[in-house]
Enzyme design. Structure first.
Site, PDB file in Angstrom:
ATOM      1  N   GLY A 233       0.779  -1.238   0.000  1.00  0.00           N
ATOM      2  CA  GLY A 233       0.000   0.000   0.000  1.00  0.00           C
ATOM      3  C   GLY A 233       0.808   1.284   0.000  1.00  0.00           C
ATOM      4  O   GLY A 233       0.237   2.361   0.150  1.00  0.00           O
ATOM      5  N   GLU A 269       4.268  -6.410   1.237  1.00  0.00           N
ATOM      6  CA  GLU A 269       3.616  -6.855  -0.007  1.00  0.00           C
ATOM      7  C   GLU A 269       3.312  -5.676  -0.937  1.00  0.00           C
ATOM      8  O   GLU A 269       2.146  -5.432  -1.268  1.00  0.00           O
ATOM      9  CB  GLU A 269       2.275  -7.536   0.325  1.00  0.00           C
ATOM     10  CG  GLU A 269       2.344  -8.692   1.271  1.00  0.00           C
ATOM     11  CD  GLU A 269       0.976  -9.019   1.888  1.00  0.00           C
ATOM     12  OE1 GLU A 269      -0.015  -8.308   1.629  1.00  0.00           O
ATOM     13  OE2 GLU A 269       0.913  -9.994   2.639  1.00  0.00           O
ATOM     14  N   GLY A 271       2.678  -3.542  -4.237  1.00  0.00           N
ATOM     15  CA  GLY A 271       2.310  -3.802  -5.624  1.00  0.00           C
ATOM     16  C   GLY A 271       2.600  -2.554  -6.442  1.00  0.00           C
ATOM     17  O   GLY A 271       3.596  -2.439  -7.152  1.00  0.00           O
ATOM     18  N   ARG A 272       1.733  -1.534  -6.244  1.00  0.00           N
ATOM     19  CA  ARG A 272       1.811  -0.319  -7.065  1.00  0.00           C
ATOM     20  C   ARG A 272       3.170   0.380  -6.958  1.00  0.00           C
ATOM     21  O   ARG A 272       3.640   0.965  -7.931  1.00  0.00           O
ATOM     22  CB  ARG A 272       0.687   0.640  -6.690  1.00  0.00           C
ATOM     23  CG  ARG A 272       0.826   1.308  -5.343  1.00  0.00           C
ATOM     24  CD  ARG A 272      -0.423   2.082  -4.963  1.00  0.00           C
ATOM     25  NE  ARG A 272      -1.558   1.189  -4.851  1.00  0.00           N
ATOM     26  CZ  ARG A 272      -2.768   1.462  -5.333  1.00  0.00           C
ATOM     27  NH1 ARG A 272      -3.009   2.596  -5.938  1.00  0.00           N
ATOM     28  NH2 ARG A 272      -3.750   0.601  -5.184  1.00  0.00           N
ATOM     29  N   ARG A 308      -9.117   2.893 -13.343  1.00  0.00           N
ATOM     30  CA  ARG A 308      -8.892   3.532 -12.045  1.00  0.00           C
ATOM     31  C   ARG A 308      -9.641   4.871 -11.891  1.00  0.00           C
ATOM     32  O   ARG A 308     -10.244   5.101 -10.845  1.00  0.00           O
ATOM     33  CB  ARG A 308      -7.393   3.715 -11.784  1.00  0.00           C
ATOM     34  CG  ARG A 308      -6.646   2.363 -11.709  1.00  0.00           C
ATOM     35  CD  ARG A 308      -5.184   2.540 -11.355  1.00  0.00           C
ATOM     36  NE  ARG A 308      -5.022   2.966 -10.008  1.00  0.00           N
ATOM     37  CZ  ARG A 308      -4.807   4.188  -9.617  1.00  0.00           C
ATOM     38  NH1 ARG A 308      -4.656   5.150 -10.506  1.00  0.00           N
ATOM     39  NH2 ARG A 308      -4.713   4.498  -8.352  1.00  0.00           N
ATOM     40  N   TYR A 312     -12.100   4.503  -8.824  1.00  0.00           N
ATOM     41  CA  TYR A 312     -11.714   5.122  -7.547  1.00  0.00           C
ATOM     42  C   TYR A 312     -11.630   6.646  -7.612  1.00  0.00           C
ATOM     43  O   TYR A 312     -11.174   7.265  -6.660  1.00  0.00           O
ATOM     44  CB  TYR A 312     -10.289   4.697  -7.127  1.00  0.00           C
ATOM     45  CG  TYR A 312      -9.910   3.258  -7.208  1.00  0.00           C
ATOM     46  CD1 TYR A 312     -10.582   2.296  -6.471  1.00  0.00           C
ATOM     47  CD2 TYR A 312      -8.813   2.866  -7.984  1.00  0.00           C
ATOM     48  CE1 TYR A 312     -10.165   0.967  -6.521  1.00  0.00           C
ATOM     49  CE2 TYR A 312      -8.394   1.541  -8.030  1.00  0.00           C
ATOM     50  CZ  TYR A 312      -9.083   0.603  -7.294  1.00  0.00           C
ATOM     51  OH  TYR A 312      -8.673  -0.692  -7.339  1.00  0.00           O
ATOM     52  N   CYS A 339     -19.328   3.051 -24.123  1.00  0.00           N
ATOM     53  CA  CYS A 339     -20.649   3.658 -23.908  1.00  0.00           C
ATOM     54  C   CYS A 339     -21.000   3.736 -22.430  1.00  0.00           C
ATOM     55  O   CYS A 339     -21.914   3.042 -21.957  1.00  0.00           O
ATOM     56  CB  CYS A 339     -21.706   2.852 -24.639  1.00  0.00           C
ATOM     57  SG  CYS A 339     -21.352   2.785 -26.379  1.00  0.00           S
ATOM     58  N   GLU A 340     -20.271   4.507 -21.684  1.00  0.00           N
ATOM     59  CA  GLU A 340     -20.522   4.742 -20.266  1.00  0.00           C
ATOM     60  C   GLU A 340     -20.111   6.179 -19.971  1.00  0.00           C
ATOM     61  O   GLU A 340     -19.034   6.598 -20.393  1.00  0.00           O
ATOM     62  CB  GLU A 340     -19.633   3.836 -19.374  1.00  0.00           C
ATOM     63  CG  GLU A 340     -19.872   2.367 -19.473  1.00  0.00           C
ATOM     64  CD  GLU A 340     -21.161   1.911 -18.792  1.00  0.00           C
ATOM     65  OE1 GLU A 340     -21.665   2.626 -17.910  1.00  0.00           O
ATOM     66  OE2 GLU A 340     -21.657   0.847 -19.176  1.00  0.00           O
ATOM     67  N   TYR A 368      -2.669  -1.876 -11.596  1.00  0.00           N
ATOM     68  CA  TYR A 368      -4.132  -1.999 -11.611  1.00  0.00           C
ATOM     69  C   TYR A 368      -4.737  -1.387 -12.877  1.00  0.00           C
ATOM     70  O   TYR A 368      -5.791  -0.756 -12.831  1.00  0.00           O
ATOM     71  CB  TYR A 368      -4.747  -1.383 -10.338  1.00  0.00           C
ATOM     72  CG  TYR A 368      -4.131  -1.970  -9.095  1.00  0.00           C
ATOM     73  CD1 TYR A 368      -4.452  -3.261  -8.674  1.00  0.00           C
ATOM     74  CD2 TYR A 368      -3.162  -1.271  -8.372  1.00  0.00           C
ATOM     75  CE1 TYR A 368      -3.848  -3.825  -7.560  1.00  0.00           C
ATOM     76  CE2 TYR A 368      -2.552  -1.831  -7.251  1.00  0.00           C
ATOM     77  CZ  TYR A 368      -2.900  -3.112  -6.857  1.00  0.00           C
ATOM     78  OH  TYR A 368      -2.296  -3.669  -5.766  1.00  0.00           O
TER      79      TYR A 368
END
Ligand SMILES: Cc1ncc(COP(=O)(O)O)c(C=O)c1O
Length: 414
Positions: A233, A269, A271-272, A308, A312, A339-340, A368
């Site tokens: 994180g 751990e 990731g990003r 993302r 978020y 189409c959103e 991600y």
């Protein structure tokens, strides 16, 4: 705005070899640089990194991580298989995740992974039963919910009391009963992962103190914990403000090393923090238009390449590849063809005038993004390239939609 020099190398490599967009382009230099920060934490403080491969599971990236001697955190059988096909051994892998299936657990136990994390007392019972049936002892990590607020977006806060993750503190006595009653369950690790994009690193000290205090309680009850896992994180500088946590990790872990005094093996751990700032999504402007008060740049990349912003509300720096330094700039909503209304890559982004055919780069898109890509609107998954010494090396092909239709669908005409 701070623009990391590695992006200039990506832009130069793209201009030399303008591959078809949308495409993810990774900087080998940046990946190696980020990985070396974590290798250094091991060399200096004995902190083991398990890279959270859910952030990005491209095999080329996994191999760079393997080469540096880091280990991996997997979250599914698919990730487990991919890590092993990249060359990791079962002893390099820890298996996390709130909902592992019986089949996944069976494979993990048979392979003899480094640790399997239990996230609920029910899961602990299931792991115990499978281990007993197979006659194979299993090294268990308990992921505890420390009820520490990571002060981040609610969708990526995982350590608060109401989150679905980890074992509630009130369930610890029941976990102990289960561990006592099954000799195939060998508790080695206490773990917590409180969330992502954490800028306040003092929270990791709080997590260490919590897990260390818990391990003292376990010790009184006859369980010797050897490992403490502080989760991932560590925040990434998505908005170009210079707020990366990477340069601060050495200080953090020297502080934790003093508190720990060699009592536990410490692992993390991330990731990003390893992959996010190593990549830009290159995208071509298909159309521009003005609707109401807004300028829209409609690009060939979409929420299918980077979900993302819509998931978020994440903000990514977006630049025009050939940036006319002194050009007049305007605010654009950079959107995709899906189409959103939620299909946007950036809102109110200050950019030089954009025209059909211009190429833009959505920065810090290594985590991600490709890993969360989708086929919505029948869009093929985009290719990935690695920039090394100014050249672009294709490390994942563009998906072929015809193959997908032919191989996966079973037409029924009844
Ligand atoms: C258990 C666990 N560990 C590590 C991570 C990695 O988080 P980050 O990429 O923010 O470092 C995650 C992310 O969801 C996670 O769920």
């Amino acid at each position: 705005m701070f623009l990391d020099p590695s992006y200039n190398s990506l832009f130069a490599a793209y201009l030399k070899n303008p591959v078809q967009t949308p495409a993810y382009i990774y900087s080998n230099t940046k990946l190696v640089e980020n990985i070396s920060v974590f290798k250094n934490l091991f060399d200096k403080f004995g902190v083991t990194t398990h890279y959270a491969m859910k952030a990005n599971s491209n095999s080329t990236i996994l191999k760079l991580i393997l080469k540096a001697g880091l280990k991996v955190d997997v979250n599914s059988l698919g990730e487990l298989k991919k890590a092993m096909s990249a060359g990791f051994l079962p002893g390099d892998l820890i298996f996390a995740g709130v909902g592992k299936t019986d089949a996944e657990l069976e494979t993990a136990i048979q392979l003899g992974l480094k640790t399997i994390k239990a996230e609920s007392i029910q899961e602990l019972v299931v792991i115990g039963k499978i281990a007993e049936n197979l006659g194979i002892p299993v090294r268990i990590g308990l992921r505890l919910n420390p009820e520490i607020d990571a002060k981040t977006h609610p969708y990526i806060a995982t350590g608060i009391a109401t989150s679905k993750f980890g074992i509630d503190k009130r369930d610890i006595p029941a976990s102990i009963d289960i561990l006592r009653s099954n000799k195939f369950l060998n508790l080695t690790t206490l773990d917590a992962h409180i969330g992502s994009q954490i800028t306040d690193l003092n929270l990791f000290v709080d997590v260490f103190r919590f897990l260390s205090a818990q391990s003292d309680e376990f010790y009184k009850l006859g369980f010797k914990i050897s490992d403490i896992d502080l989760g991932g994180g560590f925040a990434v500088d998505y908005d170009g403000s210079g707020n990366s946590t990477l340069p601060l990790l050495e200080d953090l872990f020297s502080q934790i090393a003093i508190l720990n005094d060699k009592k536990f093996n410490i692992s993390i751990e991330p990731g990003r923090a390893i992959v996010a700032n190593s990549c830009a999504i290159f995208s071509t402007v298909l159309y521009t238009k003005r609707n109401g008060e807004k300028n829209f740049a409609i690009c060939d990349a979409a929420m299918t390449e980077n979900i993302r912003p819509s998931l978020y509300g994440s903000v990514h720096t977006i630049v025009k590849i050939v940036d006319e330094q002194y050009a007049q700039k305007s605010l654009y909503d950079v959107v995709g063809p899906v189409c959103e209304s939620g299909d946007f890559l950036g809102e109110n982004i200050l950019l030089p005038e954009l025209n059909r055919g211009d190429v833009i780069a959505i920065l810090d898109s290594g985590a991600y993004t490709a890993a969360m890509a989708s086929n919505y609107n029948m869009r093929p998954l985009s290719p990935e390239y690695l920039e090394k010494n100014g050249e672009l090396i294709e490390i994942r092909r563009r998906q072929n939609i015809n193959e997908w239709i032919e191989n996966l669908e079973i037409p029924y005409e009844g």
